[in-house]
Design a protein around this motif. Sequence first.
Motif, PDB file in Angstrom:
ATOM      1  N   ASP A 226    -130.593  40.702  15.357  1.00 16.49           N
ATOM      2  CA  ASP A 226    -131.096  40.275  14.046  1.00 16.49           C
ATOM      3  C   ASP A 226    -130.032  40.440  12.966  1.00 16.49           C
ATOM      4  OD1 ASP A 226    -133.473  39.815  15.298  1.00 16.49           O
ATOM      5  OD2 ASP A 226    -134.574  41.454  14.358  1.00 16.49           O
ATOM      6  N   TYR A 227    -129.374  41.586  12.988  1.00 16.24           N
ATOM      7  CA  TYR A 227    -128.405  41.884  11.940  1.00 16.24           C
ATOM      8  C   TYR A 227    -127.163  41.005  12.070  1.00 16.24           C
ATOM      9  CZ  TYR A 227    -126.126  44.784   8.417  1.00 16.24           C
ATOM     10  OH  TYR A 227    -125.527  45.239   7.270  1.00 16.24           O
ATOM     11  N   TYR A 228    -126.691  40.809  13.300  1.00 19.61           N
ATOM     12  CA  TYR A 228    -125.536  39.943  13.504  1.00 19.61           C
ATOM     13  C   TYR A 228    -125.827  38.522  13.016  1.00 19.61           C
ATOM     14  CZ  TYR A 228    -122.168  36.927  15.792  1.00 19.61           C
ATOM     15  OH  TYR A 228    -121.221  35.964  16.030  1.00 19.61           O
ATOM     16  N   LEU A 229    -127.014  38.025  13.342  1.00 18.67           N
ATOM     17  CA  LEU A 229    -127.360  36.660  12.944  1.00 18.67           C
ATOM     18  C   LEU A 229    -127.651  36.561  11.451  1.00 18.67           C
ATOM     19  CD1 LEU A 229    -129.378  35.856  16.121  1.00 18.67           C
ATOM     20  CD2 LEU A 229    -127.330  34.663  15.377  1.00 18.67           C
ATOM     21  N   GLU A 230    -128.148  37.638  10.853  1.00 19.18           N
ATOM     22  CA  GLU A 230    -128.295  37.638   9.394  1.00 19.18           C
ATOM     23  C   GLU A 230    -126.922  37.550   8.739  1.00 19.18           C
ATOM     24  OE1 GLU A 230    -130.238  40.279   5.756  1.00 19.18           O
ATOM     25  OE2 GLU A 230    -130.506  40.940   7.826  1.00 19.18           O
ATOM     26  N   HIS A 231    -125.944  38.234   9.337  1.00 18.67           N
ATOM     27  CA  HIS A 231    -124.561  38.114   8.850  1.00 18.67           C
ATOM     28  C   HIS A 231    -124.097  36.664   8.905  1.00 18.67           C
ATOM     29  CE1 HIS A 231    -120.172  38.375   8.800  1.00 18.67           C
ATOM     30  NE2 HIS A 231    -120.180  37.785   9.974  1.00 18.67           N
ATOM     31  N   PRO A 245    -119.543  39.939   3.053  1.00 24.90           N
ATOM     32  CA  PRO A 245    -120.435  39.626   4.173  1.00 24.90           C
ATOM     33  C   PRO A 245    -120.944  40.922   4.809  1.00 24.90           C
ATOM     34  CG  PRO A 245    -118.425  38.307   4.287  1.00 24.90           C
ATOM     35  CD  PRO A 245    -118.215  39.330   3.209  1.00 24.90           C
ATOM     36  N   LEU A 246    -122.058  40.827   5.516  1.00 20.14           N
ATOM     37  CA  LEU A 246    -122.646  42.035   6.104  1.00 20.14           C
ATOM     38  C   LEU A 246    -121.705  42.704   7.090  1.00 20.14           C
ATOM     39  CD1 LEU A 246    -126.343  40.896   6.694  1.00 20.14           C
ATOM     40  CD2 LEU A 246    -125.432  42.303   4.846  1.00 20.14           C
ATOM     41  N   LEU A 247    -120.967  41.921   7.852  1.00 25.23           N
ATOM     42  CA  LEU A 247    -120.023  42.470   8.831  1.00 25.23           C
ATOM     43  C   LEU A 247    -118.603  42.052   8.449  1.00 25.23           C
ATOM     44  CD1 LEU A 247    -121.965  41.644  12.125  1.00 25.23           C
ATOM     45  CD2 LEU A 247    -121.680  43.911  11.114  1.00 25.23           C
ATOM     46  N   PRO A 248    -117.612  42.903   8.732  1.00 22.31           N
ATOM     47  CA  PRO A 248    -116.227  42.513   8.456  1.00 22.31           C
ATOM     48  C   PRO A 248    -115.739  41.481   9.481  1.00 22.31           C
ATOM     49  CG  PRO A 248    -116.281  44.615   9.594  1.00 22.31           C
ATOM     50  CD  PRO A 248    -117.712  44.246   9.318  1.00 22.31           C
ATOM     51  N   GLU A 249    -114.574  40.940   9.269  1.00 26.66           N
ATOM     52  CA  GLU A 249    -113.972  40.040  10.257  1.00 26.66           C
ATOM     53  C   GLU A 249    -113.854  40.785  11.584  1.00 26.66           C
ATOM     54  OE1 GLU A 249    -113.123  36.791   9.901  1.00 26.66           O
ATOM     55  OE2 GLU A 249    -114.116  36.939   7.946  1.00 26.66           O
ATOM     56  N   ALA A 265    -132.312  34.430  16.510  1.00 28.29           N
ATOM     57  CA  ALA A 265    -131.682  33.435  15.637  1.00 28.29           C
ATOM     58  C   ALA A 265    -132.716  32.718  14.792  1.00 28.29           C
ATOM     59  CB  ALA A 265    -130.898  32.430  16.475  1.00 28.29           C
ATOM     60  N   MET A 266    -133.830  32.367  15.394  1.00 27.23           N
ATOM     61  CA  MET A 266    -134.864  31.670  14.637  1.00 27.23           C
ATOM     62  C   MET A 266    -135.423  32.562  13.536  1.00 27.23           C
ATOM     63  SD  MET A 266    -136.745  29.671  17.762  1.00 27.23           S
ATOM     64  CE  MET A 266    -137.690  28.543  16.760  1.00 27.23           C
TER      65      MET A 266
END
Length: 649
Positions: A226-231, A245-249, A265-266
Amino acid sequence: MERYPFAYDPSRPFIQQASDWVADVFYELLPEAGFEVRDEQIYMAFQLEKAFAEKKTIFAEAGVGTGKTLVYLLYAVCYARYTRKPAVIACADESLIEQLVKPEGDIAKLARHLDLVIDARLGKSPDQYLCLKKLDQARIQGDEEMVWEDIAAGLPDFVYSSAPMQTFQAYGDRRDYPQLGDEEWKKISWDPFQDCFTCDRRHRCGQTLSRDHYRRAADVIICSHDYYLEHVWTYDGRKREGQLPLLPEHSSVVLDEGHLLESAAMKALGYKMKHTVFEDLITRLLQNEIRESLAVLIDDAIVQSEAMFALFGRNSRPIPGSDRKEILLTDELLGEVHRFRGLLTAIEEELVFEGELYTLDEYQLRIVEEHLDMMQQALMLFERSEALICWVEDSPEGLTLSIMPGTVKDVLKTHVFGLRMPIVFSSATMSVDGSFRYLADSLGIESFLSFSVASPYAYPEQMEVLAPAWNLAEGFEGKMKEAVRLLQESGGRALILFRTREELRQFKQAAKDEPLLAGIPFYFEGDGEISHLISSFQREEESVLCAVSLWEGLDVPGPSLSNVIIWSLPFPPHDPVFIAKRKAAADPFNEVDLPYMLLRLRQGIGRLIRSRDDRGIAVLLGEELRTNPEVKDKVLSVLPEGVELREQL
């Protein structure tokens, strides 16, 4: 600390050197430390070498006990150090994250036995953190007063101090409050309607401080799907707002239990709207010196929003077994949505003029504009009703409208799988009838590598799969009698997996009233923080764990888990997401329901045997095994090789 765990030669390809070192790890270093050499790990290592060398997506289907986590960790860490960007390991849920980072977990094993210092940090989802604003609201309302007061008193001193922070510590993690059930936690945890950007507590918030911490990870950031896809979904919007962004490069992505990515993802690519949130946001503009034309539009939009949400409430109907309500699309409803969109468009045009006059705070204006743009995107999707999935839910603050795209292929293709980056799908169950096309097509993956390796365990000797002939005519009562008998025979030591929360609630009530179960400790998902429930279940050998979400990832070797009871075959729920998927399929049962059920069933049965010493039974209580020969044949086809379904009379 050396940058690489091997002597790096710049004249040779890096991945080739990393692969040589990984081979040494499995052939020499780990066996010397007492680990068993597994051919499956060696095979997987060489397959991953190609994915990292060519920066491609790979489906790594490896059975229980193959040690797949160790393999992808070694490559991810090496590649992170080579690129100087951390790897992201995205797990299906928070319980899987805890399994990965626990003191006896795989990261700790590698660090200990290979003399590696691995900088792995958690990037938990926002809803896993305490919200200071909501905690204050709960304290003011006086609901369960002592609980909230005790939590507030236990927060670090700097939280309520106005002095500059000299030192601070992470706090507010869901894991720190195991005594709270899920419903209690929701009263004080972050939710999508919290306006964090303008919150005056933002820089003392546990979630914010945690984010600053994991951004500095050198090797690995571990988060949820969920968190990766929110990023992914918020990447452009956060940059427009001047936010990080929520996550760095990052250098690579590992999707643990990757077969669950589509549903995550949905969820992440969807929109949530509430009238109360819109009204609160838009009325902020009235606190500034604005032109009368804009003020009139704002008042009209608030009235129209209230009318629109009221109509959504009248044009919805409950879905059995779900908290969601199906929306009945009518011309009247579409007309109300269109009128509201027109008002939003007019407000956005007025805000352009206001921005040029510099009468509004620039930061506040940007937040409002971003929120209005989100609403426009959501309602535009709603007006193209053939391309959306939507529903409403009741809440104390009024109706919540959820809108998500009917397909996530295009977004994922552009923002994830179109990037030149190694992406590893890792799971014991991703193929259907030997093919990965079902999963690849649902995610928009056109080019990929893949392999499958079986579990090394002797399943015919270690497990039995039973299908008891309980009385179908008795319905729930008949199934309950059979479950009581099975739990008595195994002396607890059981995991019971339910298809829906309603099934779990019904069983929970019946178990409390069943005298034959009085001596068995029960742990129910939702009654506390999940990792603490799992820990208690593993520690108390004769206990029973009842769950809806632990079909994947639960790893409890030993006698504490000797009996897995599948309460119902895990067909997908009757909620708007799967209603839409069924409508889009030519053969809904065979294209949607059956593949989903078989993948999840394989995962559920896989909770039983987690080591070579494990022994136990898996019990299938699904009615379809006795009423639908086609389903029974498919179930038989996904049992571990050599294991037969034993029907009990």
